[in-house]
Design a protein around this motif. Structure first.
Motif, short mmCIF file in Angstrom:
data_model
loop_
_atom_site.label_atom_id
_atom_site.label_comp_id
_atom_site.label_asym_id
_atom_site.label_seq_id
_atom_site.Cartn_x
_atom_site.Cartn_y
_atom_site.Cartn_z
N VAL A 123 23.22 9.90 61.17
CA VAL A 123 23.44 8.45 61.33
C VAL A 123 22.10 7.74 61.48
O VAL A 123 21.85 6.71 60.83
N VAL A 124 21.25 8.29 62.33
CA VAL A 124 19.95 7.65 62.58
C VAL A 124 19.10 7.64 61.30
O VAL A 124 18.49 6.63 60.95
N GLN A 141 4.87 7.42 52.88
CA GLN A 141 6.29 7.21 52.54
C GLN A 141 6.75 8.25 51.51
O GLN A 141 7.86 8.76 51.59
N TYR A 162 24.66 12.87 64.63
CA TYR A 162 23.96 11.68 65.10
C TYR A 162 22.60 11.54 64.40
O TYR A 162 22.17 10.43 64.10
N GLU A 198 7.38 11.38 53.31
CA GLU A 198 8.67 11.30 54.03
C GLU A 198 9.84 11.64 53.10
O GLU A 198 10.74 12.39 53.46
N LEU A 222 36.01 11.83 57.32
CA LEU A 222 34.90 11.04 57.87
C LEU A 222 33.58 11.79 57.73
O LEU A 222 32.54 11.20 57.41
N GLN A 248 16.18 6.37 47.77
CA GLN A 248 14.72 6.55 47.94
C GLN A 248 14.12 7.14 46.65
O GLN A 248 13.06 6.71 46.21
N PHE A 298 20.28 5.03 59.00
CA PHE A 298 19.84 3.71 59.45
C PHE A 298 18.36 3.48 59.14
O PHE A 298 17.98 2.43 58.62
N LEU A 299 17.56 4.50 59.40
CA LEU A 299 16.12 4.34 59.23
C LEU A 299 15.69 4.32 57.77
O LEU A 299 14.73 3.64 57.41
N PHE A 300 16.39 5.05 56.93
CA PHE A 300 15.90 5.20 55.56
C PHE A 300 16.68 4.43 54.51
O PHE A 300 16.37 4.54 53.33
N THR A 301 17.69 3.69 54.93
CA THR A 301 18.42 2.91 53.93
C THR A 301 17.52 1.80 53.41
O THR A 301 17.08 0.94 54.18
N GLY A 302 17.25 1.86 52.13
CA GLY A 302 16.41 0.83 51.53
C GLY A 302 17.27 -0.19 50.82
O GLY A 302 18.40 -0.44 51.23
N LYS A 303 16.73 -0.73 49.76
CA LYS A 303 17.49 -1.74 49.01
C LYS A 303 18.71 -1.08 48.37
O LYS A 303 18.60 -0.01 47.77
N GLU A 304 19.86 -1.74 48.56
CA GLU A 304 21.10 -1.22 48.01
C GLU A 304 20.99 -1.10 46.49
O GLU A 304 20.67 -2.06 45.82
N LEU A 345 30.29 10.58 55.68
CA LEU A 345 28.96 10.53 56.29
C LEU A 345 27.93 11.25 55.40
O LEU A 345 26.83 10.75 55.15
#
Lengths: 315, 483
Positions: free
Chosen positions: B465-466, B420, B462, B423, B196, B212, B469-475, B200
């Motif tokens: 994970v965050v 961006q 964690y 970032e 797991l 990105q 979630f925050l930086f996942t753009g277009k697949e 991750l």
């Protein structure tokens, strides 16, 4: 296995809680502290997409603030209208651009297509209702979650930097210099033939225009639909019959200021749909004059819809 | 069905529950479940090519048996070459036919003969290069008596089609994976948690860093003629991180998923960007493919235990074939050739095995020399990536030409949101730090020994994970799926 499941499930649950907190708390703060200011003397707000964005040079129209933004469907305009009207009680009149392409299904793409959604949704997600979220998720579930992530990141950064001021970031007059060469006739392939049949109509965009109007009425504002000048060869003029039908059927209660045929020359246009700086200068001066003469106070809608000059499409 | 999609998450949970809770008593049932799940997974890409996969599996299964039963060596050789010819034939038709046809037409046109060759209008079956190489390794190993022919069709099919490695590797060996398929698997808590954790980290690499970087790399390569040299260097660096995080992220997820089912797959990446020379880089990049070529091509050709010119020849062959394996385009062939040219000096000077251990092992920081060596190797690698990424050889040369111009010393220009971009650069720097800290492990966050307290490690997970979630753009599609 038991231990693995408990640990994994608790990690997943904790992660979900964390994500919810990251998504909701900054979103709440942005909603609460966001600032949408308009100058105190400006009593007229104009909303719309790139047509109005390029047509109304608001430095020439003292009472008007141009809040139009290119590629903005009514879905996102609605979120913006709510904030501007609630924070700027001096606004007494709302003008909403209503032109031919805004009934077309292209507007659906502007609402939930990934490129547009990923740009607009993060800006306005904090001000949306559950029904708005549902609409986007229903039509583009694949990328909706991606956009939620982008919105959460945008809000998170806004909250971290205490940057809640939207003023100047949600639209305004856009100056275009020069003209693209305009062909003598409209390229046949560009004509949106489908626009003349019902299946190519964006019902969502029309519904959200109605929502904007109802919201403005609820706030006791005078509402006008306005159509800025379009070149005679503009491809979407093809759907004029359908456009008129929709206007009469759904928006007959709203005054329609139609400047579609405002007399302009070819070199006043940046392209078929947009005025350039020169065209905007002429048109804005004219609009300012009409406003000064009480155009927005008149109750005679028929007179409002007639341009007072004949179209010049040549040169 | 991408590993980083919601649909795959559901699929994985369903298969995991059935595997450990419903069919956990019988090995054959578990294998059948994994095979069914693998075929379903493959069919989600394109069900029509499932038949090709099954045919390829049947072919290698029967030729393996026939070779094992063959009474004479010549008969055994016949079955081997039948399998190799048909497997490479499929690969040739689907992947290389149009390239050869177009190249031939181009060649004829250059001497004044104009041909209109027949071209195939087919899409490349996903993972064909990977499962073909699985099958080939099996038949060659049976031929060489390294392994017995597998009689159980389900077990053999699972070896070829196991879903974590089916579409983009790692390229497994029958000697490594088949024994695991045939052995009863027990649930191992530590391994499952390890799996797991690896998933991750792979997800972070893919969804955050690679996707990105992809936006910027795509933008710069698509408009390379408009940007100054400094921006083009930036584009090549973005692509270097995109391809590494994309492919190694995928491999991490594949290895992690396999661990959840009790399998240990071959390692595919070992921190290649910390290599001090190109030979080390190739021992750390796409290890399963490099070792495949080493064992089934380089060594049979004589390897490095031959004269100087044969060594040069063998090295050129292996890299040209490796380049061609990646795709039917001259850009990949030049990419392979460049790698061969960069690696040859160390082979000829016998310094190619100077760096067998990871850089600065047991130390916090590299020495100045190591740092410079890593920098120089990275520059060579990104230079080769330009050919790998470019749409054509012409574009690659133009790209390089613009880099080596005065504009190389200008400030990079990029019409993007500067915040961006910053970032993304910060994320890449954080990523490099974590990779450096974890470079002595199988993957960067395997042990997190630099975070002493358990609380810190949990906070790190964690945070990942965050950030995901925050930086996942277009697949974005995994790059290696196209190969």
């Amino acid at each position: 296995m038991h231990r693995f499941l408990i640990k994994t499930i608790s990690f997943v649950l904790m992660s979900c809680l964390l994500i919810l907190a990251i998504a909701l708390i900054p979103g709440y703060m942005v909603n609460k502290f966001s600032k949408f200011s308009v100058k105190k003397d400006n009593t007229i707000a104009l909303f719309g997409h790139s047509h109005s964005e390029c047509a109304y040079n608001d430095t020439l129209i003292p009472k008007l603030t141009n809040l139009s933004h290119s590629a903005e469907s009514y879905f996102y305009t609605f979120q913006k209208v709510k904030k501007y009207l609630s924070q700027n009680p001096q606004i007494t009149t709302v003008l909403i651009e209503f032109s031919n392409n805004q009934i077309d299904t292209k507007m659906d793409d502007w609402t939930w297509g990934y490129t547009y959604m990923s740009n607009m949704f993060p800006q306005y997600a904090s001000f949306m209702s559950l029904a708005d979220f549902e609409l986007l998720a229903k039509h583009n579930s694949k990328y909706f979650m991606n956009c939620v992530g982008i919105a959460a990141r945008t809000n998170f950064i806004k909250a971290l930097s205490f940057n809640y001021d939207y003023t100047g970031k949600t639209g305004g007059y856009f100056k275009i210099e020069g003209s693209r060469p305009l062909p003598s006739n409209n390229p046949a392939g560009k004509i949106i033939k489908a626009a003349s049949n019902k299946s190519a109509i964006s019902t969502t965009n029309i519904q959200y225009l109605r929502k904007i109007i109802d919201y403005c009425n609820g706030m006791h504002k005078s509402v006008f639909l306005i159509r800025s000048p379009q070149h005679p060869l503009y491809e979407y003029r093809n759907n004029e019959a359908e456009f008129s039908r929709i206007r009469e059927r759904y928006f007959s209660d709203i005054k329609f200021l139609d400047f579609n045929n405002f007399p302009l020359k070819n070199d006043d246009f940046a392209d078929f749909g947009h005025l350039n700086f020169k065209g905007a200068l002429k048109f804005s001066a004219y609009i300012n004059q009409r406003i000064m003469n009480g155009m927005l106070n008149t109750v005679n809608t028929a007179s409002l819809s007639q341009p007072d000059n004949k179209t010049v499409s040549g040169n | 069905m991408l590993f980083n999609s919601f649909g795959f998450g559901i699929f994985l949970i369903v298969v995991f529950v059935l595997y450990w809770f419903v069919l956990n008593r019988k090995l054959q049932q578990q294998n059948l479940l994994l095979l069914t799940a693998s075929y379903f997974f493959y069919a989600c890409w394109d069900w029509r090519f499932l038949l090709l996969l099954i045919f390829s599996t049947l072919l290698d299964y029967f030729t393996g048996l026939k070779m094992y039963q063959a009474k004479t060596h010549s008969l055994k050789t016949f079955w081997l070459w039948l399998s190799i010819s048909v497997n490479l034939g499929f690969l040739g038709v689907f992947k290389y036919y149009n390239f050869f046809a177009a190249s031939l037409a181009g060649l004829c046109a250059s001497i004044g003969i104009h041909l209109s060759p027949f071209t195939l209008n087919v899409i490349l079956p996903v993972g064909i290069s990977f499962y073909t190489f699985h099958g080939l390794s099996y038949v060659i190993d049976v031929y060489k008596n390294r392994i017995k022919a597998e009689r159980n069709f389900i077990d053999y099919s699972l070896f070829v089609s196991f879903f974590p490695l089916l579409v983009a590797g790692p390229i497994e060996r029958a000697t490594h994976l088949l024994p695991q398929v045939k052995t009863k698997r027990e649930f191992n808590y530590q391994e499952a948690i390890n799996g797991l954790r690896q998933i991750l980290w792979g997800l972070f690499k893919k969804a955050v860093i690679a996707d990105q970087c992809a936006d910027y790399a795509n933008m710069i390569f698509a408009n390379s003629s408009h940007y100054p040299g400094s921006t083009l260097v930036l584009g090549a660096i973005f692509f270097a991180f995109q391809i590494y995080c994309d492919f190694s992220g995928y491999s991490d997820m594949a290895l992690g998923i396999a661990k959840l089912f009790g399998f240990e797959l071959l390692r595919n990446f070992a921190f290649p960007y910390f290599s001090r020379d190109m030979a080390e880089f190739w021992r750390r990049w796409h290890i399963s493919l490099s070792s495949w070529f080493r064992d089934y091509l380089y060594i049979p050709l004589g390897g490095s235990k031959t004269g100087t010119w044969l060594k040069v020849r063998n090295t050129l062959i292996i890299f040209l074939v490796s380049g061609f394996w990646h795709g039917a385009n001259w850009t990949f062939i030049i990419w392979g050739l460049l790698n061969a040219l960069f690696i040859l000096p160390s082979i000829l000077l016998k310094t190619n095995r100077n760096h067998l251990e990871i850089a600065a092992k047991g130390k916090a920081m590299p020495t100045f020399t190591e740092f410079m060596q890593m920098g120089a190797t990275f520059l060579q690698v990104i230079f080769t990536w330009i050919f790998f990424r470019a749409d054509s050889v012409t574009q690659a040369f133009k790209y390089i030409g613009r880099i080596f111009s005065r504009s190389l010393f200008s400030i990079p220009q990029l019409d993007v949101n500067k915040a961006q971009l910053l970032e993304v650069i910060i994320l890449i720097l954080c990523f490099i730090i974590v990779e450096w800290q974890g470079r002595e492990n199988q993957y960067a966050i395997e042990k997190l020994s630099w975070l002493r307290k358990r609380g810190y490690r949990l906070t790190f997970y964690y945070t990942l994970v965050v950030v995901i979630f925050l930086f996942t753009g277009k697949e974005q599609q995994f790059i290696y799926f196209q190969f």
